[in-house]
Design an enzyme around this catalytic site. Structure first.
Site, PDB file in Angstrom:
ATOM      1  N   CYS A   1       0.845  -1.198   0.000  1.00 52.94           N
ATOM      2  CA  CYS A   1       0.000   0.000   0.000  1.00 52.94           C
ATOM      3  C   CYS A   1       0.883   1.252   0.000  1.00 52.94           C
ATOM      4  CB  CYS A   1      -0.915  -0.003   1.228  1.00 52.94           C
ATOM      5  SG  CYS A   1      -1.765   1.568   1.478  1.00 52.94           S
TER       6      CYS A   1
ATOM      7  N   CYS B   1       0.605   3.261   3.334  1.00 49.53           N
ATOM      8  CA  CYS B   1       1.283   2.556   4.433  1.00 49.53           C
ATOM      9  C   CYS B   1       2.798   2.699   4.278  1.00 49.53           C
ATOM     10  CB  CYS B   1       0.888   1.078   4.464  1.00 49.53           C
ATOM     11  SG  CYS B   1      -0.750   0.771   5.188  1.00 49.53           S
TER      12      CYS B   1
ATOM     13  N   ASP C   1       0.409  16.376  -0.641  1.00 50.07           N
ATOM     14  CA  ASP C   1       0.036  15.634  -1.846  1.00 50.07           C
ATOM     15  C   ASP C   1       1.096  15.887  -2.922  1.00 50.07           C
ATOM     16  OD1 ASP C   1      -2.952  14.444  -3.041  1.00 50.07           O
ATOM     17  OD2 ASP C   1      -1.365  14.984  -4.469  1.00 50.07           O
TER      18      ASP C   1
ATOM     19  N   ASN D   1     -12.674  10.985  -0.852  1.00 51.39           N
ATOM     20  CA  ASN D   1     -13.224  10.328  -2.032  1.00 51.39           C
ATOM     21  C   ASN D   1     -13.410   8.845  -1.739  1.00 51.39           C
ATOM     22  OD1 ASN D   1     -13.121  12.679  -3.702  1.00 51.39           O
ATOM     23  ND2 ASN D   1     -10.923  12.357  -3.987  1.00 51.39           N
TER      24      ASN D   1
ATOM     25  N   GLY E   1     -13.676   8.983  -7.706  1.00 51.22           N
ATOM     26  CA  GLY E   1     -12.296   9.032  -8.201  1.00 51.22           C
ATOM     27  C   GLY E   1     -11.264   8.578  -7.191  1.00 51.22           C
TER      28      GLY E   1
ATOM     29  N   HIS F   1      -8.170   8.263   3.088  1.00 53.12           N
ATOM     30  CA  HIS F   1      -7.406   9.498   3.278  1.00 53.12           C
ATOM     31  C   HIS F   1      -8.339  10.679   3.064  1.00 53.12           C
ATOM     32  CE1 HIS F   1      -7.171   8.223  -0.927  1.00 53.12           C
ATOM     33  NE2 HIS F   1      -7.175   9.506  -1.249  1.00 53.12           N
TER      34      HIS F   1
ATOM     35  N   HIS G   1      -8.426  14.725   1.964  1.00 54.55           N
ATOM     36  CA  HIS G   1      -7.718  15.837   1.318  1.00 54.55           C
ATOM     37  C   HIS G   1      -8.066  17.130   2.054  1.00 54.55           C
ATOM     38  CE1 HIS G   1      -6.946  13.617  -2.599  1.00 54.55           C
ATOM     39  NE2 HIS G   1      -7.925  12.895  -2.114  1.00 54.55           N
TER      40      HIS G   1
HETATM   41  P1  5GP Z   1      -7.706   9.955  -4.303  1.00 54.42           P
HETATM   42  O1  5GP Z   1      -7.886  10.207  -5.765  1.00 54.42           O
HETATM   43  O2  5GP Z   1      -7.502   8.472  -4.030  1.00 54.42           O
HETATM   44  O3  5GP Z   1      -8.746  10.570  -3.422  1.00 54.42           O
HETATM   45  O4  5GP Z   1      -6.366  10.700  -3.899  1.00 54.42           O
HETATM   46  C1  5GP Z   1      -5.095  10.154  -4.035  1.00 54.42           C
HETATM   47  C2  5GP Z   1      -4.117  11.284  -3.897  1.00 54.42           C
HETATM   48  O5  5GP Z   1      -2.823  10.737  -3.656  1.00 54.42           O
HETATM   49  C3  5GP Z   1      -4.004  12.154  -5.153  1.00 54.42           C
HETATM   50  O6  5GP Z   1      -4.315  13.501  -4.832  1.00 54.42           O
HETATM   51  C4  5GP Z   1      -2.548  11.989  -5.578  1.00 54.42           C
HETATM   52  O7  5GP Z   1      -1.980  13.179  -6.089  1.00 54.42           O
HETATM   53  C5  5GP Z   1      -1.871  11.539  -4.302  1.00 54.42           C
HETATM   54  N1  5GP Z   1      -0.706  10.719  -4.531  1.00 54.42           N
HETATM   55  C6  5GP Z   1      -0.568   9.709  -5.427  1.00 54.42           C
HETATM   56  N2  5GP Z   1       0.647   9.156  -5.337  1.00 54.42           N
HETATM   57  C7  5GP Z   1       1.301   9.822  -4.352  1.00 54.42           C
HETATM   58  C8  5GP Z   1       2.614   9.727  -3.785  1.00 54.42           C
HETATM   59  O8  5GP Z   1       3.421   8.882  -4.182  1.00 54.42           O
HETATM   60  N3  5GP Z   1       2.936  10.602  -2.800  1.00 54.42           N
HETATM   61  C9  5GP Z   1       2.052  11.530  -2.331  1.00 54.42           C
HETATM   62  N4  5GP Z   1       2.487  12.350  -1.368  1.00 54.42           N
HETATM   63  N5  5GP Z   1       0.808  11.665  -2.838  1.00 54.42           N
HETATM   64  C10 5GP Z   1       0.437  10.832  -3.833  1.00 54.42           C
HETATM   65 ZN    ZN Z   2      -2.420   1.203   3.682  1.00 56.00          ZN
END
Ligand code: 5GP
Ligand code: ZN
Length: 117
Positions: A7, A10, A33, A90, A96, A103, A105
């Site tokens: 993950c 994680c 992010d 989300n 999305g 998590h 945002h």
């Molecule tokens: P979701 O679309 O699942 O709600 O949000 C996932 C978020 O994780 C996105 O805003 C994306 O930019 C962020 N993200 C994806 N990969 C990484 C990473 O390797 N490091 C960090 N810090 N954020 C990430």
């Molecule tokens: Zn996890």
């Protein structure tokens, strides 16, 4: 099946994958992010590997309360408490959700439109 060892979040929380951490306690970790959508874009992540909002249990109530208190603290530290911000979780394909570890945002630092696209 995707587990804790593979993950992304994680692995960021354990330090295996680098991340810019802005808050850590025994329940949650918050980091920048990697692809910010707003001037302030922080991910607030419970340490426990919960896949999504659909997987929350009664025992997680305090943890989710903690997420909100951490959001309030970071918003103040980042200078957006007065200008305003959103805390977004989300859940699932239509929202999305791309990472299968719950998590939140914390986004702000510019005016945002409503409703979202
Ligand atoms: P979701 O679309 O699942 O709600 O949000 C996932 C978020 O994780 C996105 O805003 C994306 O930019 C962020 N993200 C994806 N990969 C990484 C990473 O390797 N490091 C960090 N810090 N954020 C990430
Ligand atoms: Zn996890």
């Amino acid at each position: 099946m995707m587990g804790m060892s593979d993950c992304l979040f994680c692995n960021i929380m354990s330090g295996k994958i680098p991340g810019t951490i802005v808050h850590e306690d025994d329940g949650v970790v918050a980091f920048e992010d990697v692809n910010p959508q707003t001037p302030v874009h922080i991910l607030i992540v419970p340490r426990r590997h919960i896949r999504s909002l659909n997987d929350l249990e009664e025992v997680d109530a305090g943890l989710i309360g903690r997420v909100h208190l951490v959001a309030k603290k970071i918003a103040r530290e980042k200078g957006i408490a007065g200008s305003g911000y959103r805390l977004v979780c989300n859940c699932g394909p239509d929202a999305g959700q791309a990472v299968g570890h719950i998590h939140f945002h914390l986004i702000g630092g510019r005016p945002m439109s409503w409703p979202p696209g």
